[in-house]
Scaffold this active site. Sequence first.
Site, PDB file in Angstrom:
ATOM      1  N   LYS A   1       0.938  -1.107   0.218  1.00  0.00           N
ATOM      2  CA  LYS A   1       0.183   0.179   0.081  1.00  0.00           C
ATOM      3  C   LYS A   1       0.953   1.207   0.133  1.00  0.00           C
ATOM      4  O   LYS A   1       1.811   1.201   0.761  1.00  0.00           O
ATOM      5  CB  LYS A   1      -0.908  -0.054   1.168  1.00  0.00           C
ATOM      6  CG  LYS A   1      -1.981   1.090   1.269  1.00  0.00           C
ATOM      7  CD  LYS A   1      -3.040   0.654   0.148  1.00  0.00           C
ATOM      8  CE  LYS A   1      -4.338   1.601   0.406  1.00  0.00           C
ATOM      9  NZ  LYS A   1      -5.531   0.842  -0.404  1.00  0.00           N
TER      10      LYS A   1
ATOM     11  N   SER B   1      -1.359  -1.403  -4.237  1.00  0.00           N
ATOM     12  CA  SER B   1      -2.591  -0.473  -3.936  1.00  0.00           C
ATOM     13  C   SER B   1      -2.143   0.867  -3.499  1.00  0.00           C
ATOM     14  O   SER B   1      -0.914   0.731  -2.645  1.00  0.00           O
ATOM     15  CB  SER B   1      -3.524  -1.413  -2.862  1.00  0.00           C
ATOM     16  OG  SER B   1      -4.788  -0.529  -2.755  1.00  0.00           O
TER      17      SER B   1
END
Length: 364
Positions: free
Chosen positions: A158, A225
């Site tokens: 992330k 992500s």
Amino acid sequence: MAIEVAKVELKNVADASGVETCITKGQFTADEVVAVIGKTEGNGGVNDFTRILADQAFRRVLARLGSRGESAIAQVPMVWSGGCDGVITPHATIFARNKKSGPAAQARIAIGTALSAELLPEDVGRLAMVEKVAQAVRAAMRDAGIENAADVHYVQTKTPLLTIDSVRDAQARGKHVACEVHDSMGVSNGTTALGIAVALGEIAMPREDEICKNLDLYSSVASCSSGVELTQAQIVLIGNKAGAGGRYRIGHSVMKDALDSDGIYDAIRSAGLELPARPRAEDLGGRLVNCFMKCEADRRGTLRGRRQIMLDDSDVHHHRHSKAAVGGVAAAAIGDPAVFVSVDAMHQGPHGGGPVVAIIDAGE
């Protein structure tokens, strides 16, 4: 140190009852949780705050039921991917590390986590981000105790994307950013994937002009992500390690395109589950914990020789088309709609396809 893995459904955008149940029934303790990877039901875009709500809910449970302080819990990587288009069920996969071990000849899941150095707005889409991510991936390998990159099957990250405020911050320091705010999710994901590929020896260090341009460069284990909720790269690295203990194994493959269910079954075979030549969901025997995959619309606008309209649709973004389509293929293949499907697969798997990772219960 063995890894316990559990998949739980999210009943609403701030529901953490699943992880609480796992803890209270003794599957693992709150202090043993080392990572969470989940799907939330927001729009999956820059302003998808369901990711923050889920993150806060899970951390509150760890604080209430465990003994770790706020700063320690804040360091637990929780990677939330927004958007449950089509049949995808909001859910989370929880990873907990206990003190058990196993036979030296038996390879089971090992997990490592790391946080990168601070990623500045001007780093996104540039070699500075590739280098910082690569350093963090190597740190996560050390944390997992995995020495051989070939034993790494999944790197979930992330990373930050750009916002109006972060762009202004860069400008105030005399810097300029590499892309627009609404392009930054894909650019952040793609740049991160290149950092993973470099760290694991899948590619050499790219040129800066190849970032998000040369799609022949990719990682086959990256799932990247991005969101507004952090300023570093969170790394969750999973592989198999001899003597790690526990019940679980991991494997990976790639989907060559959005319809490639064979790629899903190949990942499950890679994890160690024997399947027939033409498998069905029933052949999994309840031993698949979850699959994780990336996808995006093929920029050539075709799929197996047929014209596609995802990239031409002005009403529904192509991310939502591709996520729903691949989610349906995956749910049918494994017989479970609680499957992790994320878009923006730049430099993650082959063009028009993407990596697919499988975790299985291999037994004692």
